[in-house]
Each structure stands twice: as structure tokens, then as C-alpha cells.
Design a protein around this motif. Sequence first.
Motif, short mmCIF file in Angstrom:
data_model
loop_
_atom_site.label_atom_id
_atom_site.label_comp_id
_atom_site.label_asym_id
_atom_site.label_seq_id
_atom_site.Cartn_x
_atom_site.Cartn_y
_atom_site.Cartn_z
N GLY A 235 2.93 12.65 1.11
CA GLY A 235 3.06 11.80 2.29
C GLY A 235 2.79 10.35 1.95
N LEU A 236 3.08 9.50 2.92
CA LEU A 236 2.98 8.05 2.73
C LEU A 236 2.05 7.44 3.76
CD1 LEU A 236 6.80 7.21 2.42
CD2 LEU A 236 5.11 7.17 0.54
N ILE A 237 1.20 6.55 3.28
CA ILE A 237 0.39 5.72 4.17
C ILE A 237 0.88 4.28 3.97
CG2 ILE A 237 -1.92 4.82 4.63
CD1 ILE A 237 -3.03 7.52 3.55
N VAL A 238 1.42 3.69 5.04
CA VAL A 238 1.94 2.33 4.96
C VAL A 238 1.15 1.48 5.94
CG1 VAL A 238 4.01 0.89 5.10
CG2 VAL A 238 4.24 3.35 4.62
N ASP A 239 0.65 0.35 5.46
CA ASP A 239 -0.12 -0.51 6.35
C ASP A 239 -0.35 -1.84 5.69
OD1 ASP A 239 -1.71 -0.99 8.73
OD2 ASP A 239 -2.00 1.19 8.73
N VAL A 295 1.61 0.36 -3.94
CA VAL A 295 2.57 -0.67 -4.33
C VAL A 295 2.87 -1.48 -3.07
CG1 VAL A 295 3.62 0.69 -6.18
CG2 VAL A 295 4.59 0.81 -3.88
N THR A 296 3.41 -2.67 -3.26
CA THR A 296 3.72 -3.47 -2.07
C THR A 296 4.92 -2.86 -1.35
OG1 THR A 296 5.24 -4.95 -3.21
CG2 THR A 296 2.90 -5.58 -3.20
N GLN A 297 5.00 -3.10 -0.06
CA GLN A 297 6.12 -2.58 0.72
C GLN A 297 7.45 -3.10 0.17
OE1 GLN A 297 5.91 -2.20 5.09
NE2 GLN A 297 7.67 -3.58 5.18
N GLY A 298 7.45 -4.36 -0.27
CA GLY A 298 8.67 -4.95 -0.83
C GLY A 298 9.15 -4.17 -2.05
N THR A 332 10.86 -7.13 3.15
CA THR A 332 10.55 -7.13 1.71
C THR A 332 10.08 -8.46 1.14
OG1 THR A 332 12.87 -7.55 1.21
CG2 THR A 332 12.17 -5.25 1.17
N ASP A 333 10.34 -9.59 1.80
CA ASP A 333 9.94 -10.88 1.22
C ASP A 333 8.42 -11.00 1.16
OD1 ASP A 333 12.47 -11.72 0.82
OD2 ASP A 333 12.36 -13.48 2.13
N LYS A 334 7.97 -11.62 0.06
CA LYS A 334 6.51 -11.82 -0.11
C LYS A 334 5.93 -12.63 1.03
CE LYS A 334 5.67 -11.35 -5.02
NZ LYS A 334 6.99 -11.21 -5.65
N SER A 339 4.59 -8.23 1.00
CA SER A 339 3.49 -8.21 0.06
C SER A 339 2.16 -7.82 0.71
CB SER A 339 3.45 -9.60 -0.58
OG SER A 339 2.26 -9.85 -1.15
N LEU A 340 1.91 -8.27 1.92
CA LEU A 340 0.68 -7.90 2.63
C LEU A 340 0.70 -6.40 2.94
CD1 LEU A 340 -1.94 -8.69 4.00
CD2 LEU A 340 -0.63 -9.32 6.04
#
Length: 358
Positions: A235-239, A295-298, A332-334, A339-340
Amino acid sequence: MNEAPLNRYLQRLIATHGPISMAQYMAEVLGHPEHGYYITREPFGPDGDFVTAPEVSQMFGELIGAWCADIWRQMGTPSTVRMVELGPGRGTLMSDALRATKGVPGFHEAVDLHLVETSARLRDLQAAALQGFAPTWHDQFSEVPPGPLLFIANELFDALPVHQFVVADGTWRERLIGLNDDGELAFTIGPALDGTPTRSPDPVAPAGTIRETCPIGTALARELGAFVAEQTGAGLIVDYGYSAPGFGDTVQAVQGHETHAVLSDPGMADLCAHVNFAALGDAARDGGAFVHGPVTQGEFLNRLGLRERAAALAAAAPSEASEIRTAAARLTDKSQMGSLFKVLALSSAGIAPAGFDA
Ligand code: SAH
């Protein structure tokens, strides 16, 4: 004078029981059964308070859907897989993920959809968005029945209550919310702690240093880690959050896309804290899972093929090409969400989740 409906309730609570922790404040502000933010407000979209990645573009949910189908294949295409979203909002991500995987032979037949959601109002929106997939709702992840698992949590962990600790008079103390001389909510500090608040000792922190802990978040990460390890899956945790421990005060209130004072208008503004990915990763490992990233979302979305997906969508609908490009950049842009926002994957042994270093 602050007349937000929750304000008088909190003032009375504190006057009777004494100062409360930031964690209790967040829990009341977001989840109070009558006046809580997620109970009463429509947070999402241009007219709401914030925009989440799945609401920016269908590409987000589509790529995550493809990620899930790939994990399912790596698991050996089990005939039933619990597909679980925690904090599904309007159901947009899951609806995009399922639409994008229609063509994967056998996948939809295997999917048993479970949604972990505390807000009755949002459950209604999710039911409308996911008609035909017969989801089962739960108040807590622990209610999901055992079985091979795919899970996704986008912008859930930032809503889980954090405790704050501050160095004062040479020792760590909990940062609390009490009342000032006018009876209004105000920060105060509690008695000295026995040790340090976080897992990594921090004995020499200078006065005023703030640390946060999220016991509910780490307990949930541990539980998810144990579930995937025992039942197989990923699974994925995105935040939005930070990869290394040691940040200060990250609690913020957001209303109408602007930051707002944390103690003003409780229940009328969203309240969230940055996610400590190092702590979540440690907790999931304690539960027995393999941890990938963050890893970063980007990086994650580009590795999954966001640029190619954007080009394909633009070619199919040339009049929307510039909108699609703007959305892709926003994700995707920093300088934007790239990046956040970070992505952490948990998995059982032998799974190589797409988007992460092997
Ligand atoms: N994932 C969605 C929504 C994010 S907002 C998106 O990306 O658009 C946070 C979501 O988590 C909302 O659906 C909110 O009601 C839900 N939520 C907040 N606290 C929760 C908790 N403790 N348990 C389960 N869901 C929760």
C-alpha cells in the motif's frame, strides 16, 4: 470575540478539566460529532479550503490504480484482494483508479472494496462516486477482514492528531492549550516530562525547540505494516511531510486556501500537521513490513509515467491540453506539490513496488 461553534465548547471543557493537548484539540476540531470540521464542512475544491491531488487531476488516481493492479499481479493474482482506501474524501481517487483498471483481466472480479471513513457526509459522496463497486465502510482499519491487501491513504495521516513538546526551563514539557486572562484559547505548557518525547533522544535541544509525535499515526502505520506482512500485499501512504526527524511546530490551519491562526475559529478551518515519514517507516517496519521510500510525489508520479499519460490525454482532447499540462505540473513540480508531498510504500516480502528504487 470568537464565536465559532466549537469555541465555547472548548472553553468550557478547558475551564472544567484544565488545559488540553494539541492532539485533543485537533481531534475535537476535526472530529467533534456535531461541530467538527470534517463533519460539517465541504473542504475540497476551488470553493472549499484545499485541493488534494486526486481533485487536481484524474491522472493521479489512474496511475495509482495501475500501481495497484501491478502489485496484484506480483502477488500472483489472488482471486480476492481487499482494496482499502483510508480517508477517501469524495471518492475521486478510487473512482479514477477503478476506471483505469477496467481492462486488467480478472482484477475487478478480485477487488473487494473497503473504505475507512469517519464522516457520514463524505460516506454519502463516496457511495455516489463508487456505485457498482459495493464498498464496505469502516470507522477504523482494524475492522477490515483479513486477506491479501492493497491500500492507499492520501492526505489522511496529516489529519491525525499530534502532540507537541517544547523545551522550557531546561526540560521537555508538553505544549498545551489553556485559557488566557480573557478566557480565550491560548498556548501554555505542562509539567516536566520524565524523558524525551520522541524515539530518538534529543537531550540538548535549546529552549523553545518543538517536537511533534503522532501516536495514532504511528500505531496505524504499525497496524498496516503488520497486516501486509501477515496477509501479503502492499500500500501507499501519500502526504506532505518530512523524511528526517527533527522538525518543529508544523501544525497549521487552512481556510479558503489561506493559512489561518491555529486557535481561531476552531472547526471552521482545516487543521493538519506535517507527516513524519521516518516515524511511519519505523513503525511499519516494527509491524513486519518492508518499507520503500519515501520518494517525492514528483519522482513517484514521473516514474509511473505521468508525462506519458498527460501526453496521451492531451492528444485525445487537444482543447484541454493546456489544462492537462497545468495539472501535471501542479502534481510534480518542486515548487508545487512535487517535492513537499512524499510517497511511502509498505509491502510484504518479494514485492517490488513501481516508483521506488529497487
Ligand atoms: N484522500 C482524499 C481526502 C483527504 S482529506 C483526497 O485525497 O482527496 C482526509 C480524509 O480523511 C477525509 O475523507 C476525512 O473525512 C478522513 N478522515 C479524517 N480523519 C480520519 C480518521 N481518523 N479515520 C478515517 N478517516 C478520517
